[in-house]
Design an enzyme around this catalytic site. Structure first.
Site, mmCIF file in Angstrom:
data_model
loop_
_atom_site.group_PDB
_atom_site.id
_atom_site.type_symbol
_atom_site.label_atom_id
_atom_site.label_comp_id
_atom_site.label_asym_id
_atom_site.label_seq_id
_atom_site.Cartn_x
_atom_site.Cartn_y
_atom_site.Cartn_z
ATOM 1 N N SER A 13 81.971 46.570 2.943
ATOM 2 C CA SER A 13 81.262 47.721 3.501
ATOM 3 C C SER A 13 82.249 48.748 4.046
ATOM 4 O O SER A 13 81.934 49.934 4.131
ATOM 5 C CB SER A 13 80.353 47.256 4.644
ATOM 6 O OG SER A 13 81.128 46.625 5.653
ATOM 7 N N TYR A 44 76.860 46.772 7.094
ATOM 8 C CA TYR A 44 75.986 46.010 6.209
ATOM 9 C C TYR A 44 75.197 44.952 6.987
ATOM 10 O O TYR A 44 74.113 44.550 6.573
ATOM 11 C CB TYR A 44 76.821 45.287 5.141
ATOM 12 C CG TYR A 44 77.089 46.075 3.870
ATOM 13 C CD1 TYR A 44 76.742 47.411 3.733
ATOM 14 C CD2 TYR A 44 77.699 45.451 2.775
ATOM 15 C CE1 TYR A 44 76.999 48.103 2.553
ATOM 16 C CE2 TYR A 44 77.952 46.136 1.598
ATOM 17 C CZ TYR A 44 77.606 47.458 1.481
ATOM 18 O OH TYR A 44 77.844 48.134 0.324
ATOM 19 N N GLY A 45 75.771 44.507 8.090
ATOM 20 C CA GLY A 45 75.234 43.332 8.801
ATOM 21 C C GLY A 45 73.816 43.464 9.303
ATOM 22 O O GLY A 45 73.150 42.461 9.572
ATOM 23 N N ASN A 76 81.590 38.875 3.943
ATOM 24 C CA ASN A 76 80.693 37.723 4.093
ATOM 25 C C ASN A 76 79.235 38.130 3.959
ATOM 26 O O ASN A 76 78.417 37.394 3.413
ATOM 27 C CB ASN A 76 80.904 37.076 5.470
ATOM 28 C CG ASN A 76 82.248 36.395 5.578
ATOM 29 O OD1 ASN A 76 82.361 35.202 5.383
ATOM 30 N ND2 ASN A 76 83.278 37.159 5.875
ATOM 31 N N THR A 77 78.926 39.315 4.481
ATOM 32 C CA THR A 77 77.540 39.764 4.501
ATOM 33 C C THR A 77 77.027 40.023 3.085
ATOM 34 O O THR A 77 75.952 39.549 2.696
ATOM 35 C CB THR A 77 77.430 41.042 5.355
ATOM 36 O OG1 THR A 77 78.023 40.791 6.625
ATOM 37 C CG2 THR A 77 75.994 41.466 5.541
ATOM 38 N N GLU A 154 85.985 49.796 12.883
ATOM 39 C CA GLU A 154 85.997 50.922 11.942
ATOM 40 C C GLU A 154 86.467 52.205 12.635
ATOM 41 O O GLU A 154 87.127 53.039 12.030
ATOM 42 C CB GLU A 154 84.601 51.145 11.360
ATOM 43 C CG GLU A 154 84.184 50.121 10.324
ATOM 44 C CD GLU A 154 84.770 50.353 8.928
ATOM 45 O OE1 GLU A 154 84.987 51.510 8.542
ATOM 46 O OE2 GLU A 154 85.003 49.341 8.236
ATOM 47 N N THR A 187 84.871 39.750 7.661
ATOM 48 C CA THR A 187 86.254 40.100 7.306
ATOM 49 C C THR A 187 86.845 41.187 8.199
ATOM 50 O O THR A 187 88.050 41.438 8.157
ATOM 51 C CB THR A 187 86.331 40.533 5.824
ATOM 52 O OG1 THR A 187 85.388 41.598 5.602
ATOM 53 C CG2 THR A 187 86.011 39.372 4.910
HETATM 54 N N1 DGL Z 1 83.025 42.945 6.687
HETATM 55 C C1 DGL Z 1 81.736 42.476 6.436
HETATM 56 C C2 DGL Z 1 81.601 40.976 6.498
HETATM 57 O O1 DGL Z 1 82.531 40.281 6.179
HETATM 58 C C3 DGL Z 1 80.521 43.192 6.956
HETATM 59 C C4 DGL Z 1 80.581 44.100 8.103
HETATM 60 C C5 DGL Z 1 79.348 44.981 8.190
HETATM 61 O O2 DGL Z 1 79.332 45.993 7.490
HETATM 62 O O3 DGL Z 1 78.417 44.628 8.930
HETATM 63 O O4 DGL Z 1 80.570 40.456 6.832
#
Ligand code: DGL
Length: 273
Positions: A13, A44-45, A76-77, A154, A187
């Site tokens: 993301s 994204y979460g 991960n999301t 971010e 991540t």
């Molecule tokens: N970096 C992402 C992860 O590993 C998601 C972060 C996000 O956009 O909420 O879950």
């Protein structure tokens, strides 16, 4: 072009995937990389899985147009929401995803008290629940969606008082419960690892799956005869659905060794069909 010569796509993301890209570049120094950050949709979460699946398909289609030979979902999301769907939609593309290191944590933890830091989407996903069911029997899991942490990272604030206060709020109940192992299930979080480490103390094991993902990708490429033969490798470039200048600054700040041209795609989502 020989298939193995093609670059590998890495998607997140935002800038979280840079923590994975570091491990990928170290493990596979001959390879070339194209990074995609969907910063217009960050975080994204908090989004529903169906939406993330749609985003994922469009991004992978774009990266295939750029000629990638394999993909790492360095998020991960997105992996939790869309990995199976992406593999079904692009059956010929080798796709490596991420998941919270529940199995290694269950094996490492002496006390059986494990902290998991991941987004809300990941913690609620079927994938994560299945992992816990399979490997976490008899263990106690303390989970926190770390609301706001991705945005802080971010914004470039990895060391400031607000970020540290947020971490303290999240980690205090885990520390009180006596966790001896903590899983970084997003991540973005390795970028605040020094603060997590300082707060929890040296006796707590903190698991970041990036190295394991890099090893797994190396095995996948090798088994398909897709390893690039000649080096040196390089990050060829970054794409972002947000402003280019911001990503230039973020890469310079967090991973200056991975600097490469950044291209903004402001109309990427308007062109969606
Ligand atoms: N970096 C992402 C992860 O590993 C998601 C972060 C996000 O956009 O909420 O879950």
């Amino acid at each position: 072009m020989r298939e193995g010569e093609k670059p590998i796509g890495v998607v997140d993301s935002g800038i979280g995937g840079l923590s994975v890209l570091q491990a990928l570049v170290n493990r596979l120094p001959r390879e070339r990389w194209l990074y995609f950050a969907d910063q217009a949709h960050l975080p994204y979460g908090a989004r529903p899985a169906s939406e993330l699946r749609r985003f994922g398909r469009r991004i992978v289609a774009f990266l295939l147009e750029q000629g990638i030979k394999a993909l790492v979902v360095a998020c991960n999301t997105l992996s939790a929401a869309a990995l199976d769907d992406l593999r079904a939609a692009f059956p010929h593309l080798p796709i490596v995803g991420m998941e919270p290191a529940v199995k290694p944590a269950a094996q490492t933890s002496q006390k059986g008290v494990i902290g998991v830091l991941a987004t809300r989407m990941t913690l609620r996903s079927e994938r994560y629940l299945r992992l816990k069911e399979r490997f976490g029997q008899g263990k106690r899991f303390l989970e926190d969606p770390c609301v706001g942490l991705v945005e802080r990272i971010e914004s470039g604030d990895v060391d400031g008082p607000a970020t540290q206060a947020l971490l303290e709020r999240v980690l205090t109940p885990m520390k009180q419960a006596g966790v001896d192992t903590v899983v970084l299930g997003c991540t973005h979080y390795p970028f605040v690892l020094p603060h997590i480490r300082r707060f929890l103390g040296p006796q707590v094991t903190i698991l970041n799956p990036a190295e394991a993902v890099a090893r797994h990708l190396a095995r996948v490429l090798e088994s398909r005869n897709l390893l690039r033969q000649d080096g040196p490798g390089a990050v060829l470039g970054y794409f972002t659905t947000g402003p280019a200048e911001a990503l230039v600054r973020q890469v310079r700040h967090l991973t200056p060794e991975l600097e490469a041209p950044v291209q903004s795609l402001p109309h990427f989502w308007q062109e969606e069909t």
